[in-house]
Design an enzyme around this catalytic site. Structure first.
Site, PDB file in Angstrom:
ATOM      1  N   HIS A 171      -5.556   6.737  -1.100  1.00  0.00           N
ATOM      2  CA  HIS A 171      -4.618   5.933  -0.830  1.00  0.00           C
ATOM      3  C   HIS A 171      -4.583   4.831  -2.257  1.00  0.00           C
ATOM      4  O   HIS A 171      -3.628   4.178  -2.361  1.00  0.00           O
ATOM      5  CB  HIS A 171      -4.868   4.904   0.237  1.00  0.00           C
ATOM      6  CG  HIS A 171      -4.558   5.686   1.587  1.00  0.00           C
ATOM      7  ND1 HIS A 171      -3.599   5.579   2.332  1.00  0.00           N
ATOM      8  CD2 HIS A 171      -5.581   6.520   2.262  1.00  0.00           C
ATOM      9  CE1 HIS A 171      -3.645   6.257   3.371  1.00  0.00           C
ATOM     10  NE2 HIS A 171      -5.073   6.941   3.491  1.00  0.00           N
ATOM     11  N   ASP A 383      -1.379  -0.197  -8.275  1.00  0.00           N
ATOM     12  CA  ASP A 383      -1.462  -0.459  -6.873  1.00  0.00           C
ATOM     13  C   ASP A 383      -1.101   1.335  -6.468  1.00  0.00           C
ATOM     14  O   ASP A 383      -0.488   1.892  -7.091  1.00  0.00           O
ATOM     15  CB  ASP A 383      -0.496  -1.071  -5.989  1.00  0.00           C
ATOM     16  CG  ASP A 383      -1.035  -1.893  -4.908  1.00  0.00           C
ATOM     17  OD1 ASP A 383      -2.017  -1.044  -4.336  1.00  0.00           O
ATOM     18  OD2 ASP A 383      -0.520  -2.616  -4.395  1.00  0.00           O
TER      19      ASP A 383
END
Length: 505
Positions: A171, A383
């Protein structure tokens, strides 16, 4: 046995269970669904079809096993706790995962502590997850392991004799090879990852970084195929490698945003701020999120563009995280200092430029802010994806919101043509983007947001799950039938309990 209780189940393995456990006023344990991108992504799928989610419950207190069992019926799937000792948590979670992998994978090299005892703890904890998975999963189950905490699970499952197919999804970003290769245990990590049948990444850039790292360690590695999913042969293994940008439950967010009570909450928020141009940021307390840079950009905007004074407000929500770590405490204090300095310098009667909230907002309250905000500032320094960007747009049912997005968020790969893109390190550029957002006409705002929402509607969480399953197991989401009547009764009738006993057996 009931067919749906025995076949075609998801078995999700992650560091944490998707619940938060706390004590009520009487000292008893209570559970509620947790927050975070992974929970948002997978809970609706598991709830509809049944399955198992294995993870650490966040505590070793008595009663956790019973709490997981009772909450499972409400959740719609089995929650299976993996017990970790305090030493496990310290070395595996706080140590290897968050003092090595988290900073390095986000391309922050300074905070890394390459302690050998952290590696030993990481291996020991991964073995506990693998043992729990081997105990619970049936051979026909599809095991899906998540994130950087558990990169060793597939190799350990094979050592335990498990033959189920296993997929892995990262992720967070995967760093460039020159950064990844600084890890002393780089070869062991790559060997373990290559044992998965499919390794999924958020973006093509992350996938390319991984392939380059493998080729640097195994020069004879060969990649076959192009596009979203390819095959990489190295060290005697040929896993599939794919890019699968995670989505959200678009329709659930849009539906919630259309509820009358959410519309009223948004109106109340706007009224409280005098119907000014509202900027909104919601971030976990972490050095990767770029909150100090965002505040500095607001300061620059107010200084450079005086016409914005009294006209804009930034609502900054900061979610508490790792407050026991000195670096995080210092960061929170720095953010509070900056908020105080900006408000002290620019406030006037009836107006302060920053409204700062330090707590975890319930989803309903967060949606009210999404609806009220004219512009979302999603400006992480790095991110994996950033679901706040997608949630804001999904909730923007008026179609007039503006998404200001960091070039270094994974979401930028999908949304860069329609969001206002910024370099999060360029405070002058963010300041200019704020000014441009205030001046942007409604027609342009609607065109941009309509395009973003169209992408999110098409590539939602169910597309993400389906794309991964198809690549990993040649299965579609429809191949996992919805739970039928009698599902829980069939589980109870299995040989052996579907949940651990109080002793963890």
């Amino acid at each position: 046995m009931h067919q749906n209780a025995a076949k075609k189940r998801f078995v999700v393995v992650s560091n944490r269970l998707p619940i938060s456990i706390a004590r009520d006023r009487n000292g008893g344990l209570i559970a509620s669904q947790g927050a975070g991108g992974l929970v948002t992504a997978l809970a609706p799928v598991l709830k509809n079809r049944g399955g198992i989610w294995l993870g650490w419950p966040g505590t070793s207190e008595e009663g956790v096993m019973d709490m997981c069992r009772s909450f499972s019926r409400e959740a719609g799937y089995i929650l299976w706790p993996v017990a970790l000792s305090d030493a496990d948590v310290e070395g595996f979670y706080r140590g290897f995962s968050n003092e090595i992998l988290w900073p390095l994978f986000h391309e922050f090299q300074t905070p890394c502590n390459f302690l050998p005892e952290y590696w030993a703890a990481y291996r020991a904890a991964n073995l506990k997850f693998a043992q729990a998975t081997a105990t619970m999963a049936l051979e026909e189950d599809f095991i899906w392991v998540h994130d950087y905490h558990l990169m060793l699970v597939a190799s350990m499952l094979k050592e335990l004799g498990k033959t189920s197919r296993v997929g892995f999804f990262l992720h967070i970003p995967f760093p460039p090879a020159d950064i990844f290769l600084k890890i002393p245990w780089r070869r062991q990590l790559l060997e373990a990852l290559l044992e998965y049948d499919l390794i999924g990444f958020q973006t093509l850039r992350d996938m390319r970084n991984f392939i380059e790292s493998v080729k640097r360690v195994y020069p004879s590695a060969v990649r076959k195929g192009r596009g979203q999913v390819t095959t990489l042969t190295a060290n005697g293994r040929s896993p599939r490698i794919g890019s699968f940008p995670i989505g959200i439950d678009y329709h659930a967010f849009a539906k919630a945003a259309g509820q009358p009570e959410r519309a009223k909450a948004a109106r109340d928020i706007r009224a409280a701020f005098g119907d000014r141009f509202l900027l909104f940021g919601a971030d976990r307390l972490d050095y990767t999120k770029g909150v100090p840079q965002r505040l500095d950009a607001l300061r620059v905007a107010l200084e450079r563009y005086p016409e914005l004074r009294g006209r804009i407000c930034l609502i900054q929500v900061l979610v508490p995280s790792r407050e026991e770590v000195p670096q995080y405490r210092a960061m929170k204090e720095e953010i509070e200092r900056m908020v105080g300095e900006i408000n002290g310098r620019y406030s006037m009667p009836g107006w302060a430029p920053v409204h700062f909230t330090y707590r975890n907002l319930p989803r309903e309250e967060l949606i009210g802010y999404y609806l009220a905000a004219d512009m979302a500032l999603v400006t992480p320094l790095r991110d994996g994806m950033n679901l706040v960007a997608k949630e804001y747009a999904a909730c923007n049912i008026s179609g007039t919101g503006i998404l200001c997005l960091s070039e270094f968020a994974g979401a930028a790969m999908e949304l860069h043509r329609h969001a206002v893109m910024v370099n999060p390190f360029d405070v002058d550029g963010i300041a200019a983007a704020i000014r441009d957002g205030v001046l942007m006409d409604l027609g342009q705002r609607r065109r941009r947001m309509r395009a973003i929402r169209s992408i999110l509607r098409r590539y939602d969480i169910f597309w993400w799950v389906d794309a991964f399953l198809q690549a990993a197991f040649s299965k579609h989401l429809e191949d996992f039938p919805p739970r039928e009547e009698g599902y829980w009764e069939a589980l109870e009738a299995r040989q052996g309990p579907p949940w651990p006993t109080a002793s963890g057996s």
